[in-house]
Design a protein around this motif. Structure first.
Motif, PDB file in Angstrom:
ATOM      1  N   UNK A 158       0.823  -1.199   0.000  1.00 35.64           N
ATOM      2  CA  UNK A 158       0.000   0.000   0.000  1.00 35.64           C
ATOM      3  C   UNK A 158       0.861   1.254   0.000  1.00 35.64           C
ATOM      4  N   UNK A 159       0.318   2.290  -0.574  1.00 31.96           N
ATOM      5  CA  UNK A 159       0.848   3.633  -0.396  1.00 31.96           C
ATOM      6  C   UNK A 159      -0.099   4.318   0.588  1.00 31.96           C
ATOM      7  N   UNK A 160       0.199   4.172   1.881  1.00 28.35           N
ATOM      8  CA  UNK A 160      -0.701   4.685   2.933  1.00 28.35           C
ATOM      9  C   UNK A 160      -0.384   6.146   3.225  1.00 28.35           C
ATOM     10  N   UNK A 161      -0.325   6.931   2.171  1.00 25.02           N
ATOM     11  CA  UNK A 161       0.132   8.313   2.286  1.00 25.02           C
ATOM     12  C   UNK A 161      -0.768   9.155   3.190  1.00 25.02           C
ATOM     13  N   UNK A 162      -2.082   8.995   3.026  1.00 24.34           N
ATOM     14  CA  UNK A 162      -3.002   9.832   3.803  1.00 24.34           C
ATOM     15  C   UNK A 162      -2.856   9.552   5.297  1.00 24.34           C
ATOM     16  N   UNK A 163      -2.770   8.266   5.663  1.00 22.13           N
ATOM     17  CA  UNK A 163      -2.617   7.925   7.072  1.00 22.13           C
ATOM     18  C   UNK A 163      -1.312   8.482   7.633  1.00 22.13           C
ATOM     19  N   UNK A 164      -0.247   8.378   6.871  1.00 19.47           N
ATOM     20  CA  UNK A 164       1.044   8.896   7.351  1.00 19.47           C
ATOM     21  C   UNK A 164       0.976  10.411   7.524  1.00 19.47           C
ATOM     22  N   UNK A 165       0.336  11.098   6.578  1.00 20.96           N
ATOM     23  CA  UNK A 165       0.213  12.552   6.681  1.00 20.96           C
ATOM     24  C   UNK A 165      -0.619  12.955   7.890  1.00 20.96           C
ATOM     25  N   UNK A 166      -1.516  12.073   8.319  1.00 18.82           N
ATOM     26  CA  UNK A 166      -2.352  12.340   9.485  1.00 18.82           C
ATOM     27  C   UNK A 166      -1.684  11.913  10.790  1.00 18.82           C
ATOM     28  N   UNK A 167      -0.455  11.404  10.697  1.00 12.97           N
ATOM     29  CA  UNK A 167       0.311  11.116  11.897  1.00 12.97           C
ATOM     30  C   UNK A 167       0.359   9.674  12.341  1.00 12.97           C
ATOM     31  N   UNK A 168      -0.165   8.736  11.559  1.00 14.72           N
ATOM     32  CA  UNK A 168      -0.076   7.312  11.900  1.00 14.72           C
ATOM     33  C   UNK A 168       1.304   6.800  11.489  1.00 14.72           C
ATOM     34  N   UNK A 169       1.933   6.007  12.360  1.00 13.10           N
ATOM     35  CA  UNK A 169       3.283   5.526  12.080  1.00 13.10           C
ATOM     36  C   UNK A 169       3.392   4.021  12.330  1.00 13.10           C
ATOM     37  N   UNK A 170       4.335   3.381  11.643  1.00  7.95           N
ATOM     38  CA  UNK A 170       4.593   1.944  11.810  1.00  7.95           C
ATOM     39  C   UNK A 170       6.073   1.684  11.549  1.00  7.95           C
ATOM     40  N   UNK A 171       6.479   0.420  11.698  1.00  7.37           N
ATOM     41  CA  UNK A 171       7.867   0.042  11.417  1.00  7.37           C
ATOM     42  C   UNK A 171       8.201   0.282   9.944  1.00  7.37           C
ATOM     43  N   UNK A 172       9.481   0.418   9.671  1.00 10.34           N
ATOM     44  CA  UNK A 172       9.939   0.643   8.305  1.00 10.34           C
ATOM     45  C   UNK A 172      10.543  -0.601   7.670  1.00 10.34           C
ATOM     46  N   UNK A 173      10.786  -1.676   8.469  1.00  9.97           N
ATOM     47  CA  UNK A 173      11.334  -2.910   7.914  1.00  9.97           C
ATOM     48  C   UNK A 173      10.903  -4.079   8.792  1.00  9.97           C
ATOM     49  N   UNK A 174      10.995  -5.298   8.239  1.00 13.05           N
ATOM     50  CA  UNK A 174      10.514  -6.475   8.964  1.00 13.05           C
ATOM     51  C   UNK A 174      11.452  -6.876  10.092  1.00 13.05           C
TER      52      UNK A 174
END
Length: 327
Positions: free
Chosen positions: A293-309
């Motif tokens: 996914x390109x979860x761009x909107x969620x990231x712009x709204x401040x949601x964050x997750x890990x960047x690698x497995x």
């Protein structure tokens, strides 16, 4: 602040509860009351200086949702659901819990009437998308589920948007990545093997891999899932506008890349505990799931997750294994 958690005895519910108890507040407002519900009795948390109500029942039954919201909670976390594999195997149960239960909850809030408008956080799923799909799904891509579970979640999203538009509650739906690595015992989710091939080998046990190494999927850790929920509960509704359902950020990896991350962190002997055993039913279900996914909107709204497995595996080792790997 009064908080209601539906699905409080589940893995994500327990971790959310632990974080709320640790913080003692949500969005800067002290927690004054907790109502915890699941189909099995949730455990009372220790350390919270506020009243806690525990409840066990089938919330899809008439009158149960009304009882749960009668205390007018300020924030409702709706985590309760029948998971993907079980919803596909038991058509009636899936629709009763995932659709009818959700509708009863929404209508119970509505029945309280004017002057009551809680924040309602609904956990949706990537299963709302169905094949054929692009390699990377953006925020504008349509929902077209190919499983009963995905259909139930997609209907829930539509209901949430409409009830929010009508001012019944202030809703936000978050499409969770597959949560990996899930602690504890395997559940009936078709996606369970994604966690199993990491969790069991790290604990010194054999794991079964039912799909090819080439299968690609979208993941986030339990840590990230709790972060999503807390941010969803506190973000200003005006920032969301009318589009109330969001795909959460995550990490897109193949099964082979999962295994190589495990090898880097734990070594060949741990990876050798994975046994390949194809399961056509699981393969068929997983084939219809999105991959990235390109979860761009969620990231712009401040949601964050890990960047690698690798980070996802390390979070599991730190949070669940005390930093130790079984020999």
């Amino acid at each position: 602040m009064h908080i209601l958690i539906l699905g409080a005895a589940g893995m994500v519910g327990r971790k959310l509860l632990a974080r709320l108890v640790q913080d003692g507040q949500l969005g800067g407002t002290p927690i004054s009351r907790l109502t915890l519900h699941d189909v099995v009795a949730p455990e009372a948390p220790a350390g919270l200086r506020a009243p806690v109500s525990l409840s066990a029942s089938d919330f899809s039954l008439p009158g149960e949702a009304e009882r749960l919201v009668s205390g007018r909670p300020d924030v409702i976390f709706h985590l309760a659901a029948i998971v993907s594999g079980e919803a596909e195997a038991d058509f009636d149960k899936g629709y009763r819990i995932n659709l009818d239960g959700t509708r009863r909850l929404f209508d119970a809030v509505r029945a309280i009437g004017e002057g009551y408008c809680p924040r309602l956080v609904f956990t949706s799923s990537l299963a709302v998308f169905g094949a054929p799909m692009p390699e990377v799904i953006g925020d504008e891509y349509l929902t077209a589920p190919l499983t009963s579970y995905g259909t139930q979640k997609a209907i829930g999203e539509l209901l949430l948007s409409d009830y929010t538009r009508r001012g019944i509650f202030d809703g936000i739906g978050i499409r969770l990545p597959t949560i990996c690595v899930r602690p504890g015992k395997p559940n009936k989710a078709a996606s369970g093997f994604f966690s199993g091939i990491i969790r069991e080998p790290l604990a010194g046990q054999e794991a079964v891999l039912p799909v090819p190494d080439s299968v690609r999927h979208w993941h986030a850790s339990p840590r990230a899932a709790v972060g999503f929920l807390l941010h969803a509960a506190t973000i200003e509704g005006a920032r969301l506008g009318d589009r109330r359902n969001l795909t959460m950020p995550g990490v897109s990896v193949t099964v082979a890349e999962q295994i190589e991350a495990l090898r880097r962190i734990a070594g060949d002997a741990v990876v050798a505990r994975i046994r390949r055993e194809p399961d056509p039913t699981i393969e068929r279900i997983v084939a219809g799931w999105p991959r990235a996914f390109d979860a761009r909107r969620a990231r712009e709204l401040g949601f964050t997750a890990e960047l690698d497995f690798d980070s996802i595996i390390r979070a599991h080792i730190e949070d669940e294994l005390g930093g130790r790997i079984a020999a």
